[in-house]
Design a protein around this motif. Structure first.
Motif, PDB file in Angstrom:
ATOM      1  N   GLU A  37      31.783   1.243 -18.964  1.00 41.47           N
ATOM      2  CA  GLU A  37      30.635   0.922 -18.114  1.00 41.47           C
ATOM      3  C   GLU A  37      29.382   0.680 -18.979  1.00 41.47           C
ATOM      4  OE1 GLU A  37      31.530   0.810 -14.964  1.00 41.47           O
ATOM      5  OE2 GLU A  37      29.584   0.424 -14.027  1.00 41.47           O
ATOM      6  N   GLU A  38      29.248   1.509 -19.996  1.00 47.22           N
ATOM      7  CA  GLU A  38      28.094   1.376 -20.902  1.00 47.22           C
ATOM      8  C   GLU A  38      28.119   0.032 -21.623  1.00 47.22           C
ATOM      9  OE1 GLU A  38      25.816   1.848 -24.737  1.00 47.22           O
ATOM     10  OE2 GLU A  38      27.943   1.473 -24.508  1.00 47.22           O
ATOM     11  N   GLU A  39      29.287  -0.366 -22.097  1.00 53.01           N
ATOM     12  CA  GLU A  39      29.405  -1.652 -22.808  1.00 53.01           C
ATOM     13  C   GLU A  39      29.158  -2.829 -21.867  1.00 53.01           C
ATOM     14  OE1 GLU A  39      32.645  -1.342 -26.305  1.00 53.01           O
ATOM     15  OE2 GLU A  39      33.370  -0.641 -24.369  1.00 53.01           O
ATOM     16  N   LEU A  40      29.708  -2.746 -20.650  1.00 49.76           N
ATOM     17  CA  LEU A  40      29.508  -3.836 -19.683  1.00 49.76           C
ATOM     18  C   LEU A  40      28.024  -4.044 -19.414  1.00 49.76           C
ATOM     19  CD1 LEU A  40      32.290  -3.271 -16.998  1.00 49.76           C
ATOM     20  CD2 LEU A  40      32.181  -5.071 -18.720  1.00 49.76           C
ATOM     21  N   ASN A  41      27.329  -2.933 -19.284  1.00 50.27           N
ATOM     22  CA  ASN A  41      25.897  -3.001 -19.016  1.00 50.27           C
ATOM     23  C   ASN A  41      25.136  -3.511 -20.242  1.00 50.27           C
ATOM     24  OD1 ASN A  41      23.534  -2.721 -17.663  1.00 50.27           O
ATOM     25  ND2 ASN A  41      23.734  -0.539 -17.257  1.00 50.27           N
ATOM     26  N   ARG A  42      25.452  -2.939 -21.402  1.00 51.15           N
ATOM     27  CA  ARG A  42      24.764  -3.310 -22.641  1.00 51.15           C
ATOM     28  C   ARG A  42      24.930  -4.795 -22.958  1.00 51.15           C
ATOM     29  NH1 ARG A  42      23.167  -0.776 -27.562  1.00 51.15           N
ATOM     30  NH2 ARG A  42      23.804   1.285 -26.851  1.00 51.15           N
ATOM     31  N   TYR A  43      26.154  -5.300 -22.770  1.00 55.57           N
ATOM     32  CA  TYR A  43      26.441  -6.686 -23.151  1.00 55.57           C
ATOM     33  C   TYR A  43      26.434  -7.632 -21.956  1.00 55.57           C
ATOM     34  CZ  TYR A  43      28.034  -4.054 -27.205  1.00 55.57           C
ATOM     35  OH  TYR A  43      28.104  -3.184 -28.256  1.00 55.57           O
ATOM     36  N   SER A  44      25.858  -7.190 -20.834  1.00 54.95           N
ATOM     37  CA  SER A  44      25.939  -7.994 -19.604  1.00 54.95           C
ATOM     38  C   SER A  44      25.388  -9.410 -19.797  1.00 54.95           C
ATOM     39  CB  SER A  44      25.223  -7.287 -18.453  1.00 54.95           C
ATOM     40  OG  SER A  44      23.879  -7.026 -18.769  1.00 54.95           O
ATOM     41  N   ARG A  45      24.313  -9.541 -20.582  1.00 50.29           N
ATOM     42  CA  ARG A  45      23.732 -10.890 -20.753  1.00 50.29           C
ATOM     43  C   ARG A  45      24.624 -11.804 -21.575  1.00 50.29           C
ATOM     44  NH1 ARG A  45      21.277  -7.675 -17.379  1.00 50.29           N
ATOM     45  NH2 ARG A  45      19.134  -8.248 -16.849  1.00 50.29           N
TER      46      ARG A  45
ATOM     47  N   LEU B  54      29.913  -9.336 -42.983  1.00 52.73           N
ATOM     48  CA  LEU B  54      29.230  -8.771 -44.146  1.00 52.73           C
ATOM     49  C   LEU B  54      27.856  -9.411 -44.303  1.00 52.73           C
ATOM     50  CD1 LEU B  54      29.527  -6.914 -46.688  1.00 52.73           C
ATOM     51  CD2 LEU B  54      30.158  -8.989 -47.935  1.00 52.73           C
ATOM     52  N   VAL B  55      26.826  -8.585 -44.322  1.00 50.42           N
ATOM     53  CA  VAL B  55      25.461  -9.071 -44.523  1.00 50.42           C
ATOM     54  C   VAL B  55      25.043  -8.698 -45.947  1.00 50.42           C
ATOM     55  CG1 VAL B  55      23.067  -8.979 -43.711  1.00 50.42           C
ATOM     56  CG2 VAL B  55      24.943  -8.726 -42.067  1.00 50.42           C
ATOM     57  N   ILE B  56      24.752  -9.720 -46.764  1.00 47.08           N
ATOM     58  CA  ILE B  56      24.390  -9.459 -48.159  1.00 47.08           C
ATOM     59  C   ILE B  56      22.874  -9.529 -48.287  1.00 47.08           C
ATOM     60  CG2 ILE B  56      24.736 -10.119 -50.562  1.00 47.08           C
ATOM     61  CD1 ILE B  56      27.407 -11.377 -49.683  1.00 47.08           C
ATOM     62  N   GLY B  57      22.298  -8.383 -48.580  1.00 47.48           N
ATOM     63  CA  GLY B  57      20.848  -8.259 -48.642  1.00 47.48           C
ATOM     64  C   GLY B  57      20.320  -7.614 -47.373  1.00 47.48           C
ATOM     65  N   ALA B  58      19.553  -6.548 -47.535  1.00 47.35           N
ATOM     66  CA  ALA B  58      18.920  -5.889 -46.382  1.00 47.35           C
ATOM     67  C   ALA B  58      17.424  -6.128 -46.475  1.00 47.35           C
ATOM     68  CB  ALA B  58      19.241  -4.393 -46.372  1.00 47.35           C
ATOM     69  N   GLY B  59      17.080  -7.403 -46.719  1.00 43.80           N
ATOM     70  CA  GLY B  59      15.684  -7.767 -46.892  1.00 43.80           C
ATOM     71  C   GLY B  59      15.185  -8.623 -45.753  1.00 43.80           C
ATOM     72  N   GLY B  60      14.387  -9.643 -46.097  1.00 43.17           N
ATOM     73  CA  GLY B  60      13.750 -10.470 -45.070  1.00 43.17           C
ATOM     74  C   GLY B  60      14.737 -11.134 -44.131  1.00 43.17           C
ATOM     75  N   LEU B  61      15.800 -11.720 -44.685  1.00 39.87           N
ATOM     76  CA  LEU B  61      16.798 -12.383 -43.851  1.00 39.87           C
ATOM     77  C   LEU B  61      17.802 -11.389 -43.293  1.00 39.87           C
ATOM     78  CD1 LEU B  61      17.512 -15.507 -46.112  1.00 39.87           C
ATOM     79  CD2 LEU B  61      16.006 -15.354 -44.120  1.00 39.87           C
ATOM     80  N   GLY B  62      18.261 -10.488 -44.149  1.00 42.05           N
ATOM     81  CA  GLY B  62      19.270  -9.516 -43.728  1.00 42.05           C
ATOM     82  C   GLY B  62      18.786  -8.635 -42.584  1.00 42.05           C
ATOM     83  N   ALA B  63      17.470  -8.374 -42.535  1.00 44.32           N
ATOM     84  CA  ALA B  63      16.937  -7.484 -41.496  1.00 44.32           C
ATOM     85  C   ALA B  63      17.192  -8.038 -40.096  1.00 44.32           C
ATOM     86  CB  ALA B  63      15.449  -7.226 -41.731  1.00 44.32           C
ATOM     87  N   PRO B  64      16.697  -9.239 -39.769  1.00 42.02           N
ATOM     88  CA  PRO B  64      16.983  -9.745 -38.419  1.00 42.02           C
ATOM     89  C   PRO B  64      18.467  -9.996 -38.191  1.00 42.02           C
ATOM     90  CG  PRO B  64      15.862 -11.424 -39.733  1.00 42.02           C
ATOM     91  CD  PRO B  64      15.797 -10.145 -40.509  1.00 42.02           C
ATOM     92  N   VAL B  65      19.169 -10.453 -39.221  1.00 42.64           N
ATOM     93  CA  VAL B  65      20.610 -10.708 -39.052  1.00 42.64           C
ATOM     94  C   VAL B  65      21.311  -9.413 -38.662  1.00 42.64           C
ATOM     95  CG1 VAL B  65      22.750 -11.316 -40.248  1.00 42.64           C
ATOM     96  CG2 VAL B  65      20.691 -12.669 -40.657  1.00 42.64           C
ATOM     97  N   ALA B  66      21.088  -8.359 -39.450  1.00 44.44           N
ATOM     98  CA  ALA B  66      21.785  -7.095 -39.203  1.00 44.44           C
ATOM     99  C   ALA B  66      21.391  -6.500 -37.854  1.00 44.44           C
ATOM    100  CB  ALA B  66      21.469  -6.102 -40.328  1.00 44.44           C
ATOM    101  N   MET B  67      20.120  -6.633 -37.494  1.00 43.74           N
ATOM    102  CA  MET B  67      19.672  -6.057 -36.214  1.00 43.74           C
ATOM    103  C   MET B  67      20.272  -6.811 -35.031  1.00 43.74           C
ATOM    104  SD  MET B  67      15.755  -5.304 -37.363  1.00 43.74           S
ATOM    105  CE  MET B  67      15.104  -4.464 -35.923  1.00 43.74           C
ATOM    106  N   TYR B  68      20.261  -8.147 -35.091  1.00 46.07           N
ATOM    107  CA  TYR B  68      20.843  -8.906 -33.972  1.00 46.07           C
ATOM    108  C   TYR B  68      22.359  -8.744 -33.902  1.00 46.07           C
ATOM    109  CZ  TYR B  68      16.802 -11.176 -31.944  1.00 46.07           C
ATOM    110  OH  TYR B  68      15.643 -11.407 -31.265  1.00 46.07           O
ATOM    111  N   LEU B  69      23.012  -8.654 -35.053  1.00 47.46           N
ATOM    112  CA  LEU B  69      24.466  -8.483 -35.008  1.00 47.46           C
ATOM    113  C   LEU B  69      24.826  -7.102 -34.466  1.00 47.46           C
ATOM    114  CD1 LEU B  69      25.735 -10.237 -38.272  1.00 47.46           C
ATOM    115  CD2 LEU B  69      25.460 -11.184 -35.966  1.00 47.46           C
ATOM    116  N   ALA B  70      24.029  -6.093 -34.825  1.00 42.70           N
ATOM    117  CA  ALA B  70      24.266  -4.755 -34.271  1.00 42.70           C
ATOM    118  C   ALA B  70      24.010  -4.768 -32.769  1.00 42.70           C
ATOM    119  CB  ALA B  70      23.361  -3.732 -34.960  1.00 42.70           C
ATOM    120  N   ALA B  71      22.915  -5.382 -32.367  1.00 38.34           N
ATOM    121  CA  ALA B  71      22.591  -5.446 -30.946  1.00 38.34           C
ATOM    122  C   ALA B  71      23.670  -6.185 -30.173  1.00 38.34           C
ATOM    123  CB  ALA B  71      21.242  -6.142 -30.754  1.00 38.34           C
ATOM    124  N   ALA B  72      24.245  -7.224 -30.795  1.00 34.22           N
ATOM    125  CA  ALA B  72      25.269  -8.035 -30.141  1.00 34.22           C
ATOM    126  C   ALA B  72      26.601  -7.304 -30.016  1.00 34.22           C
ATOM    127  CB  ALA B  72      25.477  -9.334 -30.919  1.00 34.22           C
ATOM    128  N   GLY B  73      26.756  -6.214 -30.783  1.00 32.48           N
ATOM    129  CA  GLY B  73      27.989  -5.435 -30.692  1.00 32.48           C
ATOM    130  C   GLY B  73      29.088  -5.867 -31.645  1.00 32.48           C
TER     131      GLY B  73
END
Lengths: 74, 271
Positions: free
Chosen positions: B6-14, B35-54
């Motif tokens: 239920e939590e996943e359905l809600n989280r990923y509903s969009r 695999l995200v190489i670099g946790a800097g300017g580019l890696g930051a939004p990439v890693a955050m959106y990929l985590a948010a996306a599940g």
């Protein structure tokens, strides 16, 4: 060709269609899904969204009170 | 199959509501390893959106620690993180966005002797690095290992990106060799508008999710460039070259190379 049922009368938009999509993903192509839902947003949105996303809405019938049954074919 | 809570359905509903993604696409995202190489300017939004996306498993590589000067653009880190290893700080942000994802950290810099071992376990690689030697190393390793990846680079007000999928043009089809050390400035020398990192990184995150779900057309054989001063976006058609030194018919690059880094790059690694 099996028939499945789904009760989303307790759900709110957009979880109504999310639950419908989940069930549709779980059944086989050609199977029938009967969805019980309430009047208002669910009744106006679920059949429309299902049609938009390529599913076949076979019928919408009144069950009782504010509950309706939407029959969808995958 | 498709046992979403239920939590996943809600989280990923969009995502699930999207016709092109749906439950099936979200399942692919959950199964994916990126695999995200670099946790800097580019890696930051990439890693955050990929985590948010599940994205089920996200590896993150960076040998650096968070510096105060990073925070202007590296939004995965916060002021109390200064001095901490970037991969630790990044993991904390990612798992607080979405505890469902598994984050694997590599607190190291990428080199010819470790890159293949690291990329091996992943379906897709995102280049979020800030210097040419590593960009060529990532390209060469991914081409050799048959791994698709997203290239990204930013400087000042400009960004460029393309997506490599085996069989299509690689970085060396466009640029044969790295420029001489210090011939081209890095962000740390020339500066960069912080939001440019977000613009480019989110394009890379979107390409990653498109690759995973099979939705739409990737930036393969196309180099996307933009200049934020004018907000002009251009897509340049590129082709796989028969005489590419890496993926051409008579390759001269047959093993991985650690190119010399610019003085400033080395200095920035010590921070």
């Amino acid at each position: 060709m099996a028939t499945h049922t789904l009760d989303i009368t307790k759900e709110h938009c957009p979880m109504t269609f999310v639950k419908t999509k989940l069930k549709l993903a779980q059944i086989a192509d050609g199977d029938i899904l009967e969805v019980l839902l309430t009047e208002g947003e669910p009744l106006s949105n679920v059949p429309r969204s299902a049609t938009e996303q390529g599913y076949k809405v076979l019928s919408v019938t009144h069950v009782e009170g504010n509950i309706h049954k939407v029959t969808i074919q995958k | 199959m498709f046992d979403f809570t239920e939590e996943e359905l809600n989280r990923y509903s969009r995502h699930i509501l999207l016709k092109d993604v749906g439950v099936e696409g979200q399942e692919k995202i959950r199964e994916a390893k990126v695999l995200v190489i670099g946790a800097g300017g580019l890696g930051a939004p990439v890693a955050m959106y990929l985590a948010a996306a599940g994205v089920g498993t996200i590896g993150i590589v960076d040998g650096d620690v968070v510096d105060l000067s990073n925070l202007q653009r590296q939004i995965i880190h916060t002021t109390p993180d200064v001095g901490r290893p970037k991969v630790e700080s990044a993991k904390e942000t990612m798992t607080s966005i979405n505890p469902n994802v598994k984050v694997v950290t590599y607190q190291d810099f990428l080199r010819a002797d470790n890159v293949l071992d690291i990329v091996r376990d992943y379906d897709f690689v995102v280049d979020g690095t800030d210097n040419f030697p590593v960009k060529f190393l990532i390209n060469d390793a991914c081409v050799m290992a048959g791994k698709p990846f997203s290239h990204g680079g930013i400087l000042r007000f400009e960004g460029q990106t393309f997506t490599y999928v085996p069989g299509h043009a690689c970085y060396r089809c466009m640029f044969k060799t790295p420029p001489p050390a210090n011939a081209v400035p890095t962000c740390s020398q020339a500066g960069v508008l912080g939001a440019i990192a977000g613009m480019l990184g989110t394009i890379q995150a979107a390409e990653t999710l498109k690759y995973i779900t099979g939705v739409g057309e990737l930036l393969t054989d196309k180099l996307l460039t933009f200049n934020a001063k004018t907000m002009d976006f251009r897509k340049i058609n590129v082709r796989r070259r028969d005489n590419c030194p890496l993926c051409g018919q008579n390759p001269t690059v047959t093993e991985l190379i650690d190119y010399e880094q610019g003085v400033c790059d080395l200095a920035s690694h010590k921070n």
